[in-house]
Design a protein around this motif. Structure first.
Motif, PDB file in Angstrom:
ATOM      1  N   GLU A 191     -33.955  21.560 -39.790  1.00 48.66           N
ATOM      2  CA  GLU A 191     -32.928  22.472 -39.280  1.00 48.66           C
ATOM      3  C   GLU A 191     -32.874  22.458 -37.759  1.00 48.66           C
ATOM      4  O   GLU A 191     -31.794  22.514 -37.168  1.00 48.66           O
ATOM      5  N   GLU A 192     -34.026  22.393 -37.119  1.00 50.51           N
ATOM      6  CA  GLU A 192     -34.068  22.354 -35.656  1.00 50.51           C
ATOM      7  C   GLU A 192     -33.508  21.033 -35.131  1.00 50.51           C
ATOM      8  O   GLU A 192     -32.789  21.009 -34.129  1.00 50.51           O
ATOM      9  N   ILE A 193     -33.812  19.951 -35.802  1.00 46.14           N
ATOM     10  CA  ILE A 193     -33.288  18.639 -35.403  1.00 46.14           C
ATOM     11  C   ILE A 193     -31.767  18.637 -35.536  1.00 46.14           C
ATOM     12  O   ILE A 193     -31.049  18.206 -34.621  1.00 46.14           O
ATOM     13  N   ALA A 194     -31.274  19.136 -36.651  1.00 47.18           N
ATOM     14  CA  ALA A 194     -29.825  19.195 -36.877  1.00 47.18           C
ATOM     15  C   ALA A 194     -29.153  20.063 -35.822  1.00 47.18           C
ATOM     16  O   ALA A 194     -28.091  19.699 -35.288  1.00 47.18           O
ATOM     17  N   SER A 195     -29.746  21.177 -35.504  1.00 48.40           N
ATOM     18  CA  SER A 195     -29.186  22.070 -34.485  1.00 48.40           C
ATOM     19  C   SER A 195     -29.124  21.387 -33.125  1.00 48.40           C
ATOM     20  O   SER A 195     -28.126  21.511 -32.397  1.00 48.40           O
ATOM     21  N   ARG A 230     -22.508   9.214 -29.606  1.00 44.19           N
ATOM     22  CA  ARG A 230     -22.618   9.678 -30.993  1.00 44.19           C
ATOM     23  C   ARG A 230     -23.810   9.041 -31.718  1.00 44.19           C
ATOM     24  O   ARG A 230     -24.017   9.295 -32.904  1.00 44.19           O
ATOM     25  N   ASN A 231     -24.561   8.236 -31.014  1.00 45.24           N
ATOM     26  CA  ASN A 231     -25.781   7.650 -31.584  1.00 45.24           C
ATOM     27  C   ASN A 231     -26.970   8.523 -31.213  1.00 45.24           C
ATOM     28  O   ASN A 231     -27.187   8.815 -30.031  1.00 45.24           O
ATOM     29  N   PHE A 232     -27.727   8.913 -32.200  1.00 47.72           N
ATOM     30  CA  PHE A 232     -28.912   9.733 -31.979  1.00 47.72           C
ATOM     31  C   PHE A 232     -30.127   8.972 -32.472  1.00 47.72           C
ATOM     32  O   PHE A 232     -30.149   8.471 -33.601  1.00 47.72           O
ATOM     33  N   CYS A 233     -31.120   8.891 -31.617  1.00 43.69           N
ATOM     34  CA  CYS A 233     -32.338   8.134 -31.893  1.00 43.69           C
ATOM     35  C   CYS A 233     -33.472   9.119 -32.144  1.00 43.69           C
ATOM     36  O   CYS A 233     -33.765   9.950 -31.284  1.00 43.69           O
ATOM     37  N   LEU A 234     -34.084   9.030 -33.293  1.00 42.86           N
ATOM     38  CA  LEU A 234     -35.185   9.928 -33.635  1.00 42.86           C
ATOM     39  C   LEU A 234     -36.499   9.201 -33.439  1.00 42.86           C
ATOM     40  O   LEU A 234     -36.669   8.069 -33.872  1.00 42.86           O
ATOM     41  N   THR A 235     -37.416   9.877 -32.775  1.00 44.22           N
ATOM     42  CA  THR A 235     -38.740   9.299 -32.555  1.00 44.22           C
ATOM     43  C   THR A 235     -39.788  10.379 -32.795  1.00 44.22           C
ATOM     44  O   THR A 235     -39.463  11.569 -32.882  1.00 44.22           O
ATOM     45  N   ASP A 247     -25.687  20.717 -31.146  1.00 47.63           N
ATOM     46  CA  ASP A 247     -25.516  21.207 -29.770  1.00 47.63           C
ATOM     47  C   ASP A 247     -25.070  20.093 -28.841  1.00 47.63           C
ATOM     48  O   ASP A 247     -24.196  20.278 -28.001  1.00 47.63           O
ATOM     49  N   THR A 248     -25.680  18.937 -29.000  1.00 48.35           N
ATOM     50  CA  THR A 248     -25.319  17.783 -28.165  1.00 48.35           C
ATOM     51  C   THR A 248     -23.894  17.328 -28.475  1.00 48.35           C
ATOM     52  O   THR A 248     -23.133  16.992 -27.566  1.00 48.35           O
ATOM     53  N   MET A 249     -23.523  17.341 -29.751  1.00 52.14           N
ATOM     54  CA  MET A 249     -22.181  16.918 -30.152  1.00 52.14           C
ATOM     55  C   MET A 249     -21.106  17.830 -29.565  1.00 52.14           C
ATOM     56  O   MET A 249     -20.019  17.370 -29.245  1.00 52.14           O
TER      57      MET A 249
END
Length: 87
Positions: free
Chosen positions: A74-78, A11-16, A82-84
């Motif tokens: 919106e694309e990042i959230a999607s 549930r951890n998402f890392c943004l780079t 999807d991963t969730m």
């Protein structure tokens, strides 16, 4: 932060992003804020921040890393949603 170790790893998402892109965004923000943000938009400073973050991310193999360079929110959230769904 310690709290991240208490969250289910998937549930951890890392943004780079690319350092050059983040530095450019920060330069625009810095001008908007009056230009007194110190090293905030300096290329070397941004690169060091991203290197630190990416090293931290890699120590936690179950975390999902998402490259957000040039992606709208919106694309990042999607991508996250999807991963969730797969968890």
């Amino acid at each position: 932060p310690d709290i991240l170790q208490n969250v289910e790893p998937k549930r951890n998402f890392c943004l780079t992003t690319l350092p050059s892109r983040l530095a450019a965004l920060r330069k625009v923000r810095e001008v908007h804020l009056g230009g007194s943000a110190g090293a905030y938009s300096d290329n070397r400073h941004v690169m060091n921040e991203l290197d630190f973050a990416n090293r931290f991310y890699r120590r936690n193999q179950e975390w999902t890393i998402i490259n957000v360079t040039n992606k709208p929110i919106e694309e990042i959230a999607s991508e996250i949603l999807d991963t969730m769904r797969d968890i």
